[in-house]
Structures are given as C-alpha cells and as structure tokens.
Design an enzyme around this catalytic site. Structure first.
Site, short mmCIF file in Angstrom:
data_model
loop_
_atom_site.label_atom_id
_atom_site.label_comp_id
_atom_site.label_asym_id
_atom_site.label_seq_id
_atom_site.Cartn_x
_atom_site.Cartn_y
_atom_site.Cartn_z
CG ASN A 254 16.35 81.04 43.71
OD1 ASN A 254 16.48 80.56 42.42
ND2 ASN A 254 16.71 82.04 44.26
CE LYS B 232 20.90 81.11 44.96
NZ LYS B 232 21.33 82.16 45.98
CG HIS C 210 18.27 86.56 44.55
ND1 HIS C 210 19.35 86.59 45.00
CD2 HIS C 210 17.59 85.46 45.24
CE1 HIS C 210 19.60 85.75 45.20
NE2 HIS C 210 18.61 85.05 46.10
CD GLU D 147 22.54 84.67 43.93
OE1 GLU D 147 21.77 84.58 43.46
OE2 GLU D 147 22.74 84.56 45.31
CD GLU E 16 16.58 85.25 49.45
OE1 GLU E 16 16.56 83.81 49.61
OE2 GLU E 16 16.80 85.51 48.88
N GLY F 282 23.79 81.57 50.48
CA GLY F 282 25.48 80.50 49.38
C GLY F 282 26.10 80.85 50.67
CB SER G 98 22.57 79.21 54.72
OG SER G 98 23.79 80.04 54.03
#
Ligand code: PGA
Length: 272
Positions: free
Chosen positions: A9, A11, A97, A99, A169, A175, A215
């Site tokens: 991904n 991003k 996701h 985010e 996740e 991150g 991560s």
C-alpha cells in the site's frame, strides 16, 4: 490451501513517473515469483502507468486501488467508481482502511456498502479491520473486530466471500513502527476466522485469506507469516523501498517453500 498474498500500500506516495523505476528495481531484486501473490496498490493517478509497466513484468503482480466509491456512478465530485478501476485492470481494492475511517469519516455501514459495490463490479475487496490502542487497552479487541466484520461483510453474498481478503490492521501498529507480536496477531486472526465461521460457516472461514498489516518489516515478516492463520501482509511504509519489499516477499516465499522449517515451535522462538 490458502495462497499467501503480500500487498504494498503506497498510500499518497509515488507519482506516475516514479512507478516504472520502482518496478524495475523491485523486479531486479525479486526475480521471478509465482508462489506468492503480489499486489501493488498505488494512488489513482499512478494506476495507468503501473498497469502499463506490469504488462511486461516477468513476475505476475496484481494491481490494486486504495479506495472506491459506494455508488457505481453519479454526481459525486472527486470520487472514483468501481467500473473506472476495473477498466484500468485494477483487481483488488482496499476498503475500510483505518486512515479512511479516521480522516475521512468512513463508518462501518459505508464500508459494508463499498464491499458490495466492489464485488458487484468484479473487484476483490481487501477489507481492513483493527482496533485502536485504547480499545486494546480496554480489552475490546474482539468486540471491535466482530462489529467491523459483521457490518463490513453483512451484505456480502455468501457465494462472493471467496473474493474477499481481510486485512487485520491494529490501528496502533500502522505507521508507528510498533508491530503486533506474532502471538497477538495470530490471536486476532484466529478470532476473525471464528467470526467468519459463525456468519458464513466453517468452510468459508477455513478458506478466506487474512493478512496482517501494521509496521510490517522484512525482519519480522517471517515470524508473522509462520502463524497458522496469517496468510500474508499488507505493507505500507516498508513497501516504499523496493528492496525491503522484496525481502518481505522472500521470507514469505521461504515460508511457502519450506513449511517444515516453520513449525509452531520454531515460530514461538523467533523473538520480535
Ligand atoms: P505501515 O502501513 O506498514 O506503514 O504501518 C500499513 C497500512 O496502512 O496498510
């Protein structure tokens, strides 16, 4: 037998003219790979360039998108529909996701709608679920995962479930450099499978693929991937370095090629 899947991904990184050099570098490192399914997930603007570059790739790499609208078309300025993605050879699409949930207000209900729209258009949803740090600290991991899964898959036709990949996740791992331990991830993945079993039956639970994301780095990919219920990785930051991404795939390949070396007993000895 569930085929391992490693998805990168990217991003909001890599412009369309950075895609080809990335791919060349990745392919030089990785060589020809067929045992593990690899998916690259660029931003919308880089999809056509990547689709073109992948046509000549000796290693089969699937194309993914990071988002899709819940309606197939219409007056939704700034949005992208599933058919538009399909027309660009996109196969997978990330849905839900964290985010998007956090910064763009995506709810469980919206996520469920997107899953149905994607399936209807022939896309393979990569459905992301995961708890926040406070939810973990409050012992609410299972409650959160169950809610996200039941709403995310609530309207998924049973015959289409095999097209869905779930990505566990944990939000606190995305991150942050703080990866879940193999044991934490395995526990969550086993629970995810149990929710799928209660909603869709044991056969569906056994065959659905569940990736870990948060991560993921080459040095810990092996420990994660040796767990019984972990079928691959969704890699963010580390995938931006094609060499690191290659190493993640390589450890997965070893895991597939030499399963005897990666027994449960060995796996627990690997210190994260
Ligand atoms: P990360 O991102 O690997 O940078 O933590 C994973 C993801 O957001 O899918």
């Amino acid at each position: 037998m569930r085929r391992k899947i490693v998805a990168a991904n990217w991003k909001m990184n890599l412009t369309h003219d950075e895609v080809k050099p990335y791919l060349d570098s990745f392919l030089t490192e990785v060589g020809e790979v067929t045992d593990v399914q690899i998916v690259f997930i660029p931003s919308y603007t880089s999809i056509p360039a990547l689709a073109m570059a992948l046509e000549k790739s000796p290693t089969p790499i699937e194309l993914g998108a990071q988002n899709v609208h819940w309606q197939s078309s219409g007056a939704f300025t700034g949005e992208v529909g599933a058919a538009m993605l399909r027309a660009l050879q996109v196969k997978y699409v990330v849905i839900g996701h964290s985010e998007r949930r956090q910064w763009f207000g995506e709810t469980d209900e919206l996520v469920g709608k997107k899953v149905v729209t994607a399936l209807h258009a022939g896309l393979y949803p990569l459905l992301c679920v995961g708890e926040s740090l406070s939810e973990r600290e409050e012992n609410r991991v299972e409650e959160v995962l169950e809610r996200q899964l039941r709403k995310g898959l609530g309207d998924c036709p049973p015959q289409d479930l095999s097209s869905v990949v779930i990505a566990y996740e944990p939000v606190w791992a995305i991150g942050t450099g703080r990866t879940a331990t193999a044991a934490q991830a395995q526990e969550a993945h086993a629970f995810i499978r149990s929710v799928v079993a209660s909603a869709f039956g044991p056969a569906a639970a056994k065959s659905i693929r569940v990736q870990y994301g948060g991560s993921v780095k080459p040095e810990i990919a092996q420990a994660l991937m040796s767990q019984n219920d972990i079928d691959g990785a969704l890699v963010g930051g580390a995938s931006l370095d094609p060499v690191a991404s290659r190493k993640s795939s390589e450890t997965l390949l070893k895991r597939c090629a030499q399963p005897a070396r990666f027994t449960e007993a060995n796996a627990t000895k690997i210190k994260l």
